[in-house]
Enzyme design. Structure first.
Site, short mmCIF file in Angstrom:
data_model
loop_
_atom_site.label_atom_id
_atom_site.label_comp_id
_atom_site.label_asym_id
_atom_site.label_seq_id
_atom_site.Cartn_x
_atom_site.Cartn_y
_atom_site.Cartn_z
N MET A 102 -12.21 10.58 24.31
CA MET A 102 -11.97 11.64 25.29
C MET A 102 -11.08 11.12 26.41
O MET A 102 -11.43 10.14 27.07
CB MET A 102 -13.30 12.13 25.88
CG MET A 102 -14.25 12.74 24.86
SD MET A 102 -15.82 13.23 25.62
CE MET A 102 -16.57 11.62 25.90
N ILE A 159 -20.26 6.13 25.00
CA ILE A 159 -19.69 4.85 25.43
C ILE A 159 -18.83 5.06 26.67
O ILE A 159 -17.91 5.89 26.66
CB ILE A 159 -18.85 4.22 24.31
CG1 ILE A 159 -19.72 4.00 23.05
CG2 ILE A 159 -18.25 2.89 24.76
CD1 ILE A 159 -18.91 3.55 21.85
N GLY A 189 -13.43 10.02 31.27
CA GLY A 189 -12.80 9.28 30.18
C GLY A 189 -13.75 8.36 29.43
O GLY A 189 -14.38 7.53 30.05
N SER A 190 -13.86 8.52 28.12
CA SER A 190 -14.86 7.76 27.40
C SER A 190 -14.74 7.99 25.90
O SER A 190 -13.73 8.48 25.41
CB SER A 190 -16.25 8.17 27.89
OG SER A 190 -16.30 9.57 28.05
N ARG A 191 -15.84 7.68 25.17
CA ARG A 191 -15.82 7.79 23.71
C ARG A 191 -17.21 8.10 23.17
O ARG A 191 -18.21 7.69 23.75
CB ARG A 191 -15.31 6.47 23.14
CG ARG A 191 -15.14 6.46 21.64
CD ARG A 191 -14.49 5.16 21.22
NE ARG A 191 -15.30 4.40 20.29
CZ ARG A 191 -15.08 3.13 19.99
NH1 ARG A 191 -14.09 2.48 20.58
NH2 ARG A 191 -15.84 2.50 19.12
#
Length: 232
Positions: A102, A159, A189-191
């Site tokens: 993301m 994450i 912002g991440s995953r």
């Protein structure tokens, strides 16, 4: 229906987690306008961006047993075999893993990839390196969930990334959850990693855009010859 109603229907709601941030940006913008109007306009742009970041649009989740949908908006960054985090309790052999990255421009509300029961939630502190890197799965701060269905156990890992400094989880252990239901959020912002049972085939490709709660990542019953559904 009035024009105002039509406009309101086109604007997605804002998740409550975003209210303090949007309010802070808005207040800062007013102060900046008072100091120097160009700075105020910059603050206004950041306020609008913040509102877009915390948008929480309605999603239509495909309802069919065995379908695994994307837990996040973003880009399918990796499809690989990987060892699941030990805290998930999913064993010590590699499992199919689909990662969705993301960016700061994506909606960051996370949704359950499948209907089931939340059997485990485990938070692990860590680093904040670029979430697109493979080692982020091991090194970064993360929050892991195990969702159990009558036939499978699915691992979902939030994450943190280079900018993301806060993982939020709305659910608790033992709670029933529906496919596409909101379960968390990661700020800025991440995953998301999804760990699937051995032998599960991905129905998406690396680089593909994913929509939380809608894009089908896999079909746990895909080998059933009576399965008429085929994902595009």
């Amino acid at each position: 229906m009035s024009i105002l109603d039509s406009i309101q229907r086109q604007i997605p709601p804002i998740h409550k987690e975003g209210y303090p941030f949007i309010g802070g940006f808005a207040l800062a913008s007013l102060i900046l306008f008072w100091l120097w109007s160009p700075l105020g306009w910059i603050g206004t742009i950041l306020t609008v961006w913040c509102a877009l970041f915390f948008r929480d649009p309605v999603r239509v989740t495909p309802v069919r047993e065995g379908l695994v949908v994307s837990p996040a908006d973003g880009r399918v960054s990796m499809i690989t075999m990987a060892l699941p985090p030990a805290e998930l309790g999913l064993g010590d052999r590699p499992l199919p893993r689909i990662s969705v990255f993301m960016s700061v421009f994506n909606c960051h509300v996370n949704r359950s990839p499948i209907a089931g029961r939340v059997d485990r939630i485990a938070y692990r502190p860590g680093l904040f390196i670029n979430a697109e890197l493979d080692k982020a799965s091991e090194d970064n701060e993360r929050n892991s969930l195990v969702i159990t269905t009558p036939t499978a156990r699915i691992g979902v890992v939030q994450i943190a990334g280079l900018i993301a400094k806060r993982i939020v989880c709305f659910v608790r252990e033992g709670q029933a959850i529906g496919a596409g239901e909101r379960f968390g959020l990661i700020r800025f912002g991440s995953r998301l990693d999804v760990y699937l049972p051995v032998g599960t085939k991905a129905l998406v490709s690396e680089g593909q855009t994913a929509i939380a709660g809608e894009t089908i990542l896999a079909d746990l019953a895909g080998d059933d010859p009576s399965r008429a559904y085929r994902a595009n």
